[in-house]
Design a protein around this motif. Sequence first.
Motif, PDB file in Angstrom:
ATOM      1  N   VAL A 229      42.597  59.736  53.738  1.00 43.63           N
ATOM      2  CA  VAL A 229      43.863  59.465  53.073  1.00 43.63           C
ATOM      3  C   VAL A 229      44.855  58.929  54.092  1.00 43.63           C
ATOM      4  CG1 VAL A 229      45.848  60.573  51.943  1.00 43.63           C
ATOM      5  CG2 VAL A 229      43.525  61.183  51.252  1.00 43.63           C
ATOM      6  N   THR A 230      45.735  58.041  53.640  1.00 42.58           N
ATOM      7  CA  THR A 230      46.851  57.600  54.477  1.00 42.58           C
ATOM      8  C   THR A 230      48.164  57.968  53.807  1.00 42.58           C
ATOM      9  OG1 THR A 230      45.586  55.730  55.336  1.00 42.58           O
ATOM     10  CG2 THR A 230      47.961  55.651  55.596  1.00 42.58           C
ATOM     11  N   HIS A 231      49.012  58.657  54.539  1.00 44.38           N
ATOM     12  CA  HIS A 231      50.334  59.076  54.078  1.00 44.38           C
ATOM     13  C   HIS A 231      51.363  58.042  54.516  1.00 44.38           C
ATOM     14  CE1 HIS A 231      53.539  61.650  52.867  1.00 44.38           C
ATOM     15  NE2 HIS A 231      53.785  62.226  54.029  1.00 44.38           N
ATOM     16  N   ALA A 232      52.265  57.646  53.625  1.00 45.57           N
ATOM     17  CA  ALA A 232      53.296  56.651  53.958  1.00 45.57           C
ATOM     18  C   ALA A 232      54.661  57.141  53.475  1.00 45.57           C
ATOM     19  CB  ALA A 232      52.956  55.304  53.335  1.00 45.57           C
ATOM     20  N   PRO A 233      55.204  58.190  54.089  1.00 44.49           N
ATOM     21  CA  PRO A 233      56.421  58.813  53.569  1.00 44.49           C
ATOM     22  C   PRO A 233      57.655  57.927  53.656  1.00 44.49           C
ATOM     23  CG  PRO A 233      55.891  59.713  55.730  1.00 44.49           C
ATOM     24  CD  PRO A 233      54.721  58.869  55.315  1.00 44.49           C
ATOM     25  N   ALA A 234      57.758  57.063  54.679  1.00 42.68           N
ATOM     26  CA  ALA A 234      58.964  56.251  54.823  1.00 42.68           C
ATOM     27  C   ALA A 234      58.969  55.060  53.876  1.00 42.68           C
ATOM     28  CB  ALA A 234      59.116  55.770  56.259  1.00 42.68           C
ATOM     29  N   CYS A 235      57.887  54.847  53.170  1.00 40.65           N
ATOM     30  CA  CYS A 235      57.859  53.924  52.035  1.00 40.65           C
ATOM     31  C   CYS A 235      58.161  54.687  50.751  1.00 40.65           C
ATOM     32  CB  CYS A 235      56.494  53.247  51.950  1.00 40.65           C
ATOM     33  SG  CYS A 235      56.090  52.528  50.333  1.00 40.65           S
TER      34      CYS A 235
ATOM     35  N   GLY B 176      40.753  70.113  54.026  1.00 38.23           N
ATOM     36  CA  GLY B 176      39.741  69.499  54.872  1.00 38.23           C
ATOM     37  C   GLY B 176      39.715  67.989  54.807  1.00 38.23           C
ATOM     38  N   VAL B 177      40.747  67.369  54.230  1.00 42.88           N
ATOM     39  CA  VAL B 177      40.801  65.912  54.137  1.00 42.88           C
ATOM     40  C   VAL B 177      41.341  65.328  55.438  1.00 42.88           C
ATOM     41  CG1 VAL B 177      41.803  63.960  52.876  1.00 42.88           C
ATOM     42  CG2 VAL B 177      41.165  66.043  51.641  1.00 42.88           C
ATOM     43  N   ARG B 178      40.729  64.242  55.903  1.00 36.18           N
ATOM     44  CA  ARG B 178      41.249  63.521  57.067  1.00 36.18           C
ATOM     45  C   ARG B 178      42.448  62.695  56.602  1.00 36.18           C
ATOM     46  NH1 ARG B 178      36.154  60.082  58.249  1.00 36.18           N
ATOM     47  NH2 ARG B 178      36.270  60.105  55.969  1.00 36.18           N
ATOM     48  N   VAL B 179      43.585  62.890  57.252  1.00 38.73           N
ATOM     49  CA  VAL B 179      44.816  62.213  56.846  1.00 38.73           C
ATOM     50  C   VAL B 179      45.358  61.394  58.008  1.00 38.73           C
ATOM     51  CG1 VAL B 179      47.149  62.474  55.931  1.00 38.73           C
ATOM     52  CG2 VAL B 179      45.348  64.061  55.209  1.00 38.73           C
ATOM     53  N   GLY B 180      45.612  60.119  57.750  1.00 42.60           N
ATOM     54  CA  GLY B 180      46.279  59.247  58.706  1.00 42.60           C
ATOM     55  C   GLY B 180      47.699  58.979  58.267  1.00 42.60           C
ATOM     56  N   LEU B 181      48.396  58.182  59.029  1.00 43.83           N
ATOM     57  CA  LEU B 181      49.801  57.883  58.746  1.00 43.83           C
ATOM     58  C   LEU B 181      50.004  56.374  58.786  1.00 43.83           C
ATOM     59  CD1 LEU B 181      52.541  59.439  58.343  1.00 43.83           C
ATOM     60  CD2 LEU B 181      52.948  59.030  60.771  1.00 43.83           C
ATOM     61  N   GLY B 182      50.788  55.866  57.835  1.00 43.54           N
ATOM     62  CA  GLY B 182      51.098  54.448  57.808  1.00 43.54           C
ATOM     63  C   GLY B 182      52.554  54.223  57.485  1.00 43.54           C
ATOM     64  N   THR B 183      53.068  53.082  57.916  1.00 46.63           N
ATOM     65  CA  THR B 183      54.454  52.748  57.593  1.00 46.63           C
ATOM     66  C   THR B 183      54.574  52.044  56.258  1.00 46.63           C
ATOM     67  OG1 THR B 183      54.260  50.623  58.738  1.00 46.63           O
ATOM     68  CG2 THR B 183      55.074  52.489  60.027  1.00 46.63           C
ATOM     69  N   SER B 184      53.464  51.485  55.751  1.00 46.83           N
ATOM     70  CA  SER B 184      53.487  50.507  54.676  1.00 46.83           C
ATOM     71  C   SER B 184      54.297  49.305  55.163  1.00 46.83           C
ATOM     72  CB  SER B 184      54.017  51.097  53.375  1.00 46.83           C
ATOM     73  OG  SER B 184      53.614  50.295  52.270  1.00 46.83           O
ATOM     74  N   GLY B 185      54.711  48.408  54.255  1.00 46.41           N
ATOM     75  CA  GLY B 185      55.283  47.151  54.701  1.00 46.41           C
ATOM     76  C   GLY B 185      56.789  47.105  54.703  1.00 46.41           C
ATOM     77  N   GLY B 186      57.319  45.998  55.242  1.00 44.80           N
ATOM     78  CA  GLY B 186      58.758  45.813  55.341  1.00 44.80           C
ATOM     79  C   GLY B 186      59.447  45.634  54.009  1.00 44.80           C
TER      80      GLY B 186
ATOM     81  N   GLY C 113      40.018  57.291  59.714  1.00 43.44           N
ATOM     82  CA  GLY C 113      39.984  56.608  58.428  1.00 43.44           C
ATOM     83  C   GLY C 113      39.491  55.175  58.532  1.00 43.44           C
ATOM     84  N   LEU C 114      39.599  54.593  59.718  1.00 50.38           N
ATOM     85  CA  LEU C 114      39.061  53.254  59.966  1.00 50.38           C
ATOM     86  C   LEU C 114      37.620  53.302  60.464  1.00 50.38           C
ATOM     87  CD1 LEU C 114      42.131  51.606  61.721  1.00 50.38           C
ATOM     88  CD2 LEU C 114      41.174  50.941  59.509  1.00 50.38           C
ATOM     89  N   GLY C 115      37.079  54.507  60.585  1.00 50.18           N
ATOM     90  CA  GLY C 115      35.744  54.650  61.144  1.00 50.18           C
ATOM     91  C   GLY C 115      35.707  54.393  62.629  1.00 50.18           C
ATOM     92  N   ARG C 116      36.853  54.578  63.312  1.00 46.34           N
ATOM     93  CA  ARG C 116      36.991  54.220  64.725  1.00 46.34           C
ATOM     94  C   ARG C 116      37.264  55.480  65.549  1.00 46.34           C
ATOM     95  NH1 ARG C 116      38.578  48.889  65.262  1.00 46.34           N
ATOM     96  NH2 ARG C 116      38.077  49.176  67.480  1.00 46.34           N
ATOM     97  N   THR C 117      36.261  56.281  65.715  1.00 47.99           N
ATOM     98  CA  THR C 117      36.469  57.555  66.421  1.00 47.99           C
ATOM     99  C   THR C 117      36.698  57.362  67.914  1.00 47.99           C
ATOM    100  OG1 THR C 117      34.059  57.804  66.599  1.00 47.99           O
ATOM    101  CG2 THR C 117      35.147  58.893  64.752  1.00 47.99           C
ATOM    102  N   GLU C 118      36.554  56.125  68.413  1.00 47.82           N
ATOM    103  CA  GLU C 118      36.875  55.870  69.822  1.00 47.82           C
ATOM    104  C   GLU C 118      38.365  55.659  70.031  1.00 47.82           C
ATOM    105  OE1 GLU C 118      36.586  51.588  68.320  1.00 47.82           O
ATOM    106  OE2 GLU C 118      35.926  53.595  67.750  1.00 47.82           O
ATOM    107  N   LEU C 119      39.116  55.559  68.932  1.00 43.53           N
ATOM    108  CA  LEU C 119      40.560  55.351  69.018  1.00 43.53           C
ATOM    109  C   LEU C 119      41.298  56.654  68.722  1.00 43.53           C
ATOM    110  CD1 LEU C 119      40.878  51.975  67.043  1.00 43.53           C
ATOM    111  CD2 LEU C 119      40.530  52.305  69.501  1.00 43.53           C
TER     112      LEU C 119
END
Length: 457
Positions: free
Chosen positions: A296-302, A320-330, A372-378
């Motif tokens: 899941v991606t959370h975008a509270p400031a949108c 147990g959900v993996r949660v990321g954070l996004g800004t969404s758009g301008g 969430g991007l499948g990029r566990t190296e990041l």
Amino acid sequence: MDALVRADADRGQRVSARVLRVTGASAVWSPGRASTEPTTLECVDGRIADGVSSGGAESAETLDADGGVITPGLVNAHHHLLQSAFRTLPGTRGVEMSVWLARMRQAYVDARVDPDLVGLAARVALAESLLCGVTTVADHHLTWPPGVDPVQIAGAAFDAAGDVGARLAFVRGTVGCDPDAAASSVARIHAAHLTGARDGVTGDGMRQLAVGPSGIHADGPATFGALGEVARDLGLRRRTQANEQVDVARAAELYGRRPLDLLDEWGWLAPDVTLAHLCDITDSEVALVAGCGASVTHAPACDLPMGWGVAPVARLLDGGVRVGLGTSGGGSNDAGHLLADARLAMQVAPLAGRPMDALEALTMATAGGADGLGRTELGRLTPGSAADLVVWDVSGVADAGVADPVPGLLWADPGRRPRHVVVGGVVVVRDFQLVRCDERAVASELRRECARRGIGR
């Protein structure tokens, strides 16, 4: 093997490794790791090394982090880069989502969106991201003007990322697009811009491709099916937006169902899927998402300033959900400052469940988005991880009196700029300034183009 020298198996030569040492930090934080001791991090050939080598000091580049706090590079898991050319448009604030969507759509038509505008907007948004400590951005691109080749649109965004030195995950989105044409364009974008990619990621990790219908409100089962098929063929991640106001209303109107029920039926609740927003989600739906392994991606400031809702992030995390954070758009969140949005997520969490501490929010902004991007190296600073890191200055008055400087990054002066930013072991922000381009020149180019196209008038 010496950390500064690696064998060239093909030519029998010895080649100097690319080494960056970040010295003098007062604290280093990574999900699952914290240190308050003065620390040196060593990056070798774009990866975090296991300790600091004893040799080769003369050939290593040194980056002074004196007294600063080091974190992993932040991961903006949900952005719309094009919207950076459409900030604060009249009539697009505090309105129902259906009204907002229509006004933004018309603004795109009036502006005659093309690869030139996409590239300029992306360069501004990605430069802003680096200057906010964000090293990886997922761009859910949803605007595809008739007669414009999607391959050129994607290329403009990828080129912009290369110009400033950011990692870009480009999401080929859809909003009522022809399903077969959209799927075909994904394959062409992959062939044109991801040479040698594996699972949608280039070998250097700087480019990634994913697919992403806008949501149930705009795309039907044929589109989800076609993009799902091409994603399986190419090994791409899948992303979509779900359970926003308009999404819930349209799903009820068209299908008499809830969005997540439909996504489950259409095969879009799975470990390779990321769902953005989820403002309106029930306890049983939290369990559904947790059980299927989607992130899941959370975008509270949108969502918050627009009045679209507050996702129950703590309940998702506790489930147990993996949660990321996004800004969404301008077009809805006029800033791209993920650290400030992490603070907002922490502050409003009690309104939708339980309080959330600063380290949980920082984890969302780093490892959560990366996973969430499948990029566990990041999103982390462990040996072998990509050498994406941020040095935050904590010497100013805003940080005076702060007991722990790591949570203080959010609580005190969350709008801060990073002192240094490193992507893949390469310094792309040094002493608060972009290295590869001039910030004011990047901004001026987009301003001129917006004026020429009449954007914002």
